[in-house]
Design a protein around this motif. Structure first.
Motif, mmCIF file in Angstrom:
data_model
loop_
_atom_site.group_PDB
_atom_site.id
_atom_site.type_symbol
_atom_site.label_atom_id
_atom_site.label_comp_id
_atom_site.label_asym_id
_atom_site.label_seq_id
_atom_site.Cartn_x
_atom_site.Cartn_y
_atom_site.Cartn_z
ATOM 1 N N ASN A 243 -6.923 7.351 -9.710
ATOM 2 C CA ASN A 243 -5.718 7.444 -8.894
ATOM 3 C C ASN A 243 -5.945 8.155 -7.570
ATOM 4 O O ASN A 243 -5.284 7.841 -6.578
ATOM 5 N N GLU B 154 2.657 5.378 -6.237
ATOM 6 C CA GLU B 154 2.389 5.280 -7.678
ATOM 7 C C GLU B 154 1.188 6.154 -8.070
ATOM 8 O O GLU B 154 1.207 6.834 -9.105
ATOM 9 N N ASN C 163 3.648 1.454 -1.747
ATOM 10 C CA ASN C 163 3.987 1.548 -3.164
ATOM 11 C C ASN C 163 2.774 1.976 -3.998
ATOM 12 O O ASN C 163 2.893 2.794 -4.919
ATOM 13 N N ARG C 164 1.617 1.449 -3.659
ATOM 14 C CA ARG C 164 0.398 1.789 -4.384
ATOM 15 C C ARG C 164 0.072 3.282 -4.244
ATOM 16 O O ARG C 164 -0.293 3.952 -5.216
ATOM 17 N N SER C 165 0.214 3.814 -3.041
ATOM 18 C CA SER C 165 -0.097 5.229 -2.814
ATOM 19 C C SER C 165 0.909 6.141 -3.515
ATOM 20 O O SER C 165 0.545 7.181 -4.074
ATOM 21 N N ARG D 109 -7.487 5.399 -5.553
ATOM 22 C CA ARG D 109 -6.422 4.451 -5.220
ATOM 23 C C ARG D 109 -5.565 4.978 -4.076
ATOM 24 O O ARG D 109 -5.216 4.253 -3.142
ATOM 25 N N SER E 222 -5.509 3.338 -0.281
ATOM 26 C CA SER E 222 -4.224 2.840 0.218
ATOM 27 C C SER E 222 -3.853 3.482 1.548
ATOM 28 O O SER E 222 -3.350 2.825 2.463
ATOM 29 N N ASN F 273 0.802 -1.216 0.000
ATOM 30 C CA ASN F 273 0.000 0.000 0.000
ATOM 31 C C ASN F 273 0.836 1.267 0.000
ATOM 32 O O ASN F 273 0.384 2.301 -0.508
#
Length: 348
Positions: free
Chosen positions: A84, A14, A10-12, A87, A91, A8
């Motif tokens: 995004n 990105e 990395n997801r945030s 996302r 996250s 999470n």
């Protein structure tokens, strides 16, 4: 737990990078870009501080989620922006929940999530405004309706549908004699037709009708409500156009925040009885001095449109030559062909 936190983070980051690219390269907004960049680096610092433990917990090969297809399909900038931000916020929520269970200081995650809601709202307002203007930039053929020659509403709607099929990209519903109820009923039907062909739908003069129907915007005359008042009633995203007849009016309209202007009447027209035509000189002036979208209008037909294009017009608004044509579809197509030839000659 570390696997979830690693994924999470990395997801945030990105998601923030994707949003930051929109703010930086599309909106050219330094303030938004800086805020997003600072937030991204704050989250990246957490990865740096816990790099070894997070990396050791990572198991991409064993992640069952990598084989699950994402059913959503992004088709434009709006989709990327919305996806995004969601996302990012999801996250950050996960990081708060699982970080707390791991005994981490979750204040950064919580504050970042709240900040993201504000950033999303700020960016929405600017992005919607710019995308609206982009939609106008690509529209070249504008039809202003005239219902006076039709025997029924159905004939009128059929002509509009035919014109849209032929390539008309903006429809302005102009009703000088209809009462409010009839105007609204007509507007709802024309709006539905425009939606089928992805055409912009504009109401002439009546800001109240535009608001009730949910039109894309309103077109105002020199003696109508001012642009600021119209925008206050319709909202920042509404397209507001203004008729102009001399350079001074064009300059005033731009300063007042018009999204586009009409330049005309180029030729004498029965839709504006008693109004003297401005001729091709004003069209030429507009081509050299106006940097917002503008449409040459007034008595334009397939016999004289080349003269209008030759002095610099790249967008035209037409009334009788399309709406009263025997075949509005064919007439609209022929106008579009001439506009395309003009665009091609400019690109060369």
């Amino acid at each position: 737990m570390n696997r979830i936190i690693d994924a999470n983070l990395n997801r945030s980051i990105e998601a923030l990078r994707a949003i930051e690219e929109i703010a930086r390269f599309y909106l050219d907004n330094k303030s938004l870009s800086e805020k997003l960049k600072i937030l991204r680096h704050q989250l990246a610092n957490i990865i740096d501080e816990n790099y070894k433990s997070l990396l050791q917990s990572r198991n991409t090969e064993g992640d069952i989620g990598t084989d699950i297809n994402n059913p959503t399909h992004k088709t434009d900038l709006w989709d990327i922006y919305k996806a995004n931000f969601k996302r990012l916020q999801q996250s950050l929520r996960v990081l708060s929940e699982f970080g707390q269970a791991e005994g981490l200081d979750i204040r950064l995650f919580e504050q970042a999530r709240y900040d993201s809601y504000t950033l999303e709202k700020d960016m929405f307002e600017e992005l919607s405004q710019k995308l609206k203007k982009r939609r106008l930039q690509n529209r070249k053929l504008y039809l202003v309706t005239d219902r006076s020659k039709f025997n029924s509403h159905d004939e009128f709607f059929d002509a509009i549908a035919s014109a849209l099929k032929g390539g008309v990209q903006i429809i302005q519903l102009r009703e000088k004699c209809a009462n409010a109820k009839e105007f609204i009923e007509l507007g709802k039907k024309v709006k539905d037709l425009c939606s089928l062909y992805d055409a912009l739908f504009i109401i002439n003069d009546r800001v109240d009708v535009a608001h009730i129907i949910g039109a894309d915007g309103v077109h105002l005359g020199q003696d109508d409500i001012d642009i600021d008042s119209a925008r206050h009633l319709l909202g920042k995203d509404a397209i507001i156009g203004l008729s102009t007849h001399v350079p001074e009016q064009a300059q005033a309209a731009i300063e007042a925040g018009a999204d586009y202007i009409g330049v005309g009447p180029v030729f004498e027209t029965p839709t504006k009885p008693g109004r003297k035509s401005v001729g091709l000189e004003y069209v030429k002036w507009a081509s050299e001095n106006v940097d917002i979208p503008w449409f040459a209008i007034g008595g334009i037909n397939l016999d004289n449109v080349d003269a209008v294009l030759n002095v610099g017009a790249s967008r035209i608004a037409v009334v009788r030559a399309i709406i009263n044509a025997n075949n509005p579809d064919k007439a609209a197509s022929e106008f579009l062909e001439k506009l395309a030839l003009k665009d091609h000659s400019i690109s060369e």
